[in-house]
Design a protein around this motif. Structure first.
Motif, short mmCIF file in Angstrom:
data_model
loop_
_atom_site.label_atom_id
_atom_site.label_comp_id
_atom_site.label_asym_id
_atom_site.label_seq_id
_atom_site.Cartn_x
_atom_site.Cartn_y
_atom_site.Cartn_z
N ARG A 58 64.62 3.55 76.67
CA ARG A 58 64.94 3.94 75.30
C ARG A 58 64.70 2.73 74.44
NH1 ARG A 58 67.78 8.66 74.37
NH2 ARG A 58 68.28 9.64 76.34
N HIS A 62 57.64 21.87 69.07
CA HIS A 62 59.06 21.82 68.71
C HIS A 62 59.61 20.44 69.05
CE1 HIS A 62 59.67 22.46 72.98
NE2 HIS A 62 59.07 23.65 72.91
N VAL A 71 61.73 19.16 71.18
CA VAL A 71 61.69 18.70 72.57
C VAL A 71 60.26 18.39 72.98
CG1 VAL A 71 62.16 19.37 74.96
CG2 VAL A 71 63.81 19.95 73.16
N SER A 91 59.17 15.07 71.68
CA SER A 91 59.75 13.99 72.48
C SER A 91 58.96 13.80 73.78
CB SER A 91 61.22 14.33 72.78
OG SER A 91 61.68 13.56 73.86
N ARG A 92 58.66 14.93 74.43
CA ARG A 92 57.91 14.85 75.69
C ARG A 92 56.51 14.32 75.47
NH1 ARG A 92 62.21 14.67 77.18
NH2 ARG A 92 63.45 16.32 78.15
N GLN A 112 60.80 6.48 75.14
CA GLN A 112 61.49 7.77 75.15
C GLN A 112 62.34 7.80 73.87
OE1 GLN A 112 63.37 8.65 78.81
NE2 GLN A 112 64.14 10.63 78.12
N PHE A 141 66.93 11.90 70.72
CA PHE A 141 66.96 13.02 69.79
C PHE A 141 67.73 12.67 68.53
CE2 PHE A 141 65.94 15.17 73.78
CZ PHE A 141 64.82 15.86 73.37
N GLY A 142 68.65 11.72 68.70
CA GLY A 142 69.41 11.27 67.54
C GLY A 142 68.54 10.58 66.49
N SER A 143 67.36 10.07 66.93
CA SER A 143 66.43 9.49 65.97
C SER A 143 65.36 10.50 65.58
CB SER A 143 65.72 8.27 66.56
OG SER A 143 66.65 7.37 67.12
N PHE A 159 65.31 13.98 65.46
CA PHE A 159 65.58 15.09 64.53
C PHE A 159 65.75 14.61 63.08
CE2 PHE A 159 66.50 17.60 68.40
CZ PHE A 159 65.66 18.67 68.13
N PRO A 160 66.50 13.54 62.84
CA PRO A 160 66.55 13.06 61.45
C PRO A 160 65.17 12.71 60.91
CG PRO A 160 68.30 12.06 62.73
CD PRO A 160 67.44 12.80 63.70
N LEU A 210 62.30 14.00 61.79
CA LEU A 210 61.57 15.24 61.53
C LEU A 210 61.99 15.85 60.20
CD1 LEU A 210 61.50 16.88 65.09
CD2 LEU A 210 59.54 16.04 63.78
N HIS A 211 63.31 15.85 59.96
CA HIS A 211 63.79 16.46 58.72
C HIS A 211 63.37 15.63 57.51
CE1 HIS A 211 66.25 19.95 60.00
NE2 HIS A 211 66.10 19.34 61.17
N ARG A 212 63.34 14.31 57.69
CA ARG A 212 62.89 13.47 56.58
C ARG A 212 61.43 13.74 56.27
NH1 ARG A 212 60.95 8.77 57.34
NH2 ARG A 212 61.99 8.54 59.37
N LYS A 246 61.90 25.98 66.85
CA LYS A 246 61.35 25.57 65.56
C LYS A 246 60.18 24.65 65.81
CE LYS A 246 63.08 23.84 61.11
NZ LYS A 246 64.16 23.02 60.52
N GLU A 286 68.27 25.17 65.47
CA GLU A 286 67.24 24.30 66.01
C GLU A 286 67.79 23.48 67.19
OE1 GLU A 286 65.75 21.44 63.22
OE2 GLU A 286 64.03 20.96 64.49
N LEU A 313 65.91 24.65 75.59
CA LEU A 313 64.62 24.19 76.12
C LEU A 313 64.82 23.11 77.19
CD1 LEU A 313 62.65 24.06 72.77
CD2 LEU A 313 61.99 25.42 74.77
N GLU A 372 71.40 14.36 77.19
CA GLU A 372 70.14 13.82 76.68
C GLU A 372 70.04 13.96 75.17
OE1 GLU A 372 66.54 15.16 78.57
OE2 GLU A 372 65.30 14.08 77.14
N LEU A 373 70.54 15.09 74.66
CA LEU A 373 70.48 15.31 73.20
C LEU A 373 71.40 14.33 72.47
CD1 LEU A 373 68.98 17.43 71.45
CD2 LEU A 373 71.16 18.56 71.19
N VAL A 430 73.96 14.48 66.10
CA VAL A 430 72.59 14.66 65.58
C VAL A 430 72.64 15.37 64.23
CG1 VAL A 430 70.36 15.72 66.02
CG2 VAL A 430 71.61 14.69 67.91
N LYS A 475 73.53 13.04 61.45
CA LYS A 475 72.43 12.16 61.07
C LYS A 475 71.41 12.90 60.21
CE LYS A 475 72.48 8.84 64.87
NZ LYS A 475 71.79 8.43 66.11
N VAL A 476 71.14 14.16 60.58
CA VAL A 476 70.16 14.93 59.81
C VAL A 476 70.70 15.20 58.40
CG1 VAL A 476 68.96 17.13 59.64
CG2 VAL A 476 69.11 15.97 61.85
N ILE A 505 70.27 12.29 56.20
CA ILE A 505 68.88 12.19 55.74
C ILE A 505 68.66 13.12 54.55
CG2 ILE A 505 66.51 12.78 56.34
CD1 ILE A 505 67.18 10.29 57.67
N ARG A 506 69.13 14.37 54.72
CA ARG A 506 68.93 15.37 53.66
C ARG A 506 69.60 14.91 52.38
NH1 ARG A 506 65.31 19.71 54.55
NH2 ARG A 506 65.34 20.22 56.75
N ARG A 545 67.73 12.04 50.77
CA ARG A 545 66.53 12.52 50.10
C ARG A 545 66.91 13.15 48.76
NH1 ARG A 545 61.68 11.10 49.74
NH2 ARG A 545 61.00 13.15 49.08
#
Lengths: 110, 293
Positions: free
Chosen positions: A5, A27, A29, A32-33, A44, A47-49, A51-52, A54-56, A77, B25, B32, B54-55, B61, B64-65, B68-69, B72
């Motif tokens: 990481r 999507h 995941v 990430s893969r 690697q 996800f905590g980095s 998803f934010p 992606l939204h930004r 998604k 999501e 998944l 892992e998530l 999460v 954090k999103v 960001i929103r 912005r």
């Protein structure tokens, strides 16, 4: 050496996320893969980095999202690069090559 | 720009939908990942547990999103403000007209609301305001006359011969001449019955109001001043009680000062006793006074 990481510089992470989506919509995941794959398992992204980021990017209009069925027939998604996202990817690739060139030259000059 | 506006409204108006979409999501990501790990031979429960690890926590999460929103949104807002200021600076004429229009619109609305608020919503702070009425007399076909005026004897009968009023005060107002040292000033004054202030539940801020006996002719040379009259004509001096004022050539002794907010009827500067001679008290033909009860 196992997958690490890595706390990536934000610019680097953006570049990797954009690059991962260059071929096809993915999507979260999947992205990430794909990053793990294209970096040969070196990076690697948590996800905590991811998803934010992606939204930004979605807010900035670099990528757009769409819900569709995933490979195992679940809803997921999917993100896809927009034209401005592709332009951003080219810019960041160019910038990165520049940095690498400069840093390499600097390191080897010694 | 349209994308940004769309995203602005999506974030602002459909916050719950956005949150729901984010939740969906992340749940889908969990599924998944679980699916992926089950393919590696793990049980569903174990696969799901590792997927959640892992998530890194769905709620974390999400937070954090959201940050960001929000970031912005604030950034966009700042950009819009800057863009707006630049545009306005570029066309000062338009800006001036727009600002003036808004200022006048807001000002007019505020003024009208203040008036409505003062007159209709919170007219007076009298005690038992909801039980106080002005007594008008319907004059039928003679409606050209002021219905608010009634004859003194009628007013007395309204009180004495009915059970409608627990108290009935009478008054009449006019513009008098006040002799100050150097000049003659028009001054709005009201002659009021002795129970006038008591009925409204307002006591003088200073001094006293009228006694019953001061409604008699000859003992009525006393006056209660409004707060603004006290400030302007009496120097705002607490020792003004007992001073003399000359109204229409007659000398009155100031016995009280009303509170600043007391203003009934409108813009009155002096109240003096309503001392009617007996023939006027018995009069039914001249509608010369007003009544409140």
């Amino acid at each position: 050496m196992g997958a690490r990481r890595t706390d990536l510089l934000r610019g680097t992470l953006d570049l990797l996320i954009l690059k991962a989506q260059a071929l096809e919509p993915l999507h979260g995941v999947g992205i990430s893969r794909r990053i793990t794959q294209i970096t040969g398992g070196a990076f690697q992204v948590s996800f905590g980095s991811l998803f934010p980021s992606l939204h930004r990017m979605e807010e900035k209009g670099w990528i757009e999202a769409e819900w569709r069925a995933s490979e195992n027939n679940r809803r997921a998604k999917y993100y896809r690069l927009t034209s401005s996202g592709r332009a951003q990817l080219r810019t960041e690739e160019r910038d990165w090559s520049q940095v690498v060139k400069i840093m390499t030259a600097a390191v080897e000059s010694a | 720009m349209p994308g940004r506006i769309a995203s602005f409204f999506r974030n602002l108006l459909l916050k719950r939908t956005v949150d729901q979409a984010l939740e969906d999501e992340l749940q889908s990501a969990v599924e998944l990942l679980t699916h992926e790990k089950m393919k590696q031979g793990l049980s569903h429960a174990e696969a799901r547990r590792r997927a959640l690890i892992e998530l890194g926590g769905v709620e974390q999460v999400k937070e954090k999103v959201r940050a960001i929103r929000l970031g912005r949104f604030l950034e966009t807002l700042a950009q819009d403000v800057r863009f707006g200021s630049r545009t306005m600076a570029k066309s000062p004429g338009f800006t001036t007209v727009a600002v003036l229009t808004l200022a006048l619109g807001i000002g007019a609305n505020t003024a009208i609301f203040s008036m409505v608020n003062a007159l209709l919503l919170h007219p007076y702070n009298f005690r038992d305001l909801d039980r106080i009425v002005l007594v008008w007399q319907d004059q039928g076909s003679e409606a050209a006359f002021d219905d608010r005026n009634i004859a003194p004897a009628d007013a007395a009968d309204f009180f004495l011969r009915t059970n409608i009023f627990s108290s009935l005060a009478t008054y009449r107002c006019r513009t008098d001449s006040l002799d100050s040292n150097t000049e003659v000033l028009p001054t709005d004054a009201c002659e009021v019955s002795a129970n006038f202030f008591g009925l409204l539940g307002i006591s003088p801020a200073l001094g006293r109001s009228f006694a019953e006996s001061e409604q008699q002719l000859g003992r009525d040379a006393v006056a209660v001043a409004s707060y603004s009259f006290w400030e302007r004509q009496l120097g705002g001096d607490p020792s003004a009680i007992g001073k003399a004022v000359r109204l229409n050539g007659r000398t009155y002794t100031v016995i009280g000062i009303m509170p600043r907010e007391f203003n009934f009827p409108v813009s009155i500067q002096l109240w003096i006793p309503l001392a009617l001679p007996p023939e006027q008290q018995a009069d039914r033909s001249q509608r010369s006074i007003q009544a409140i009860g």
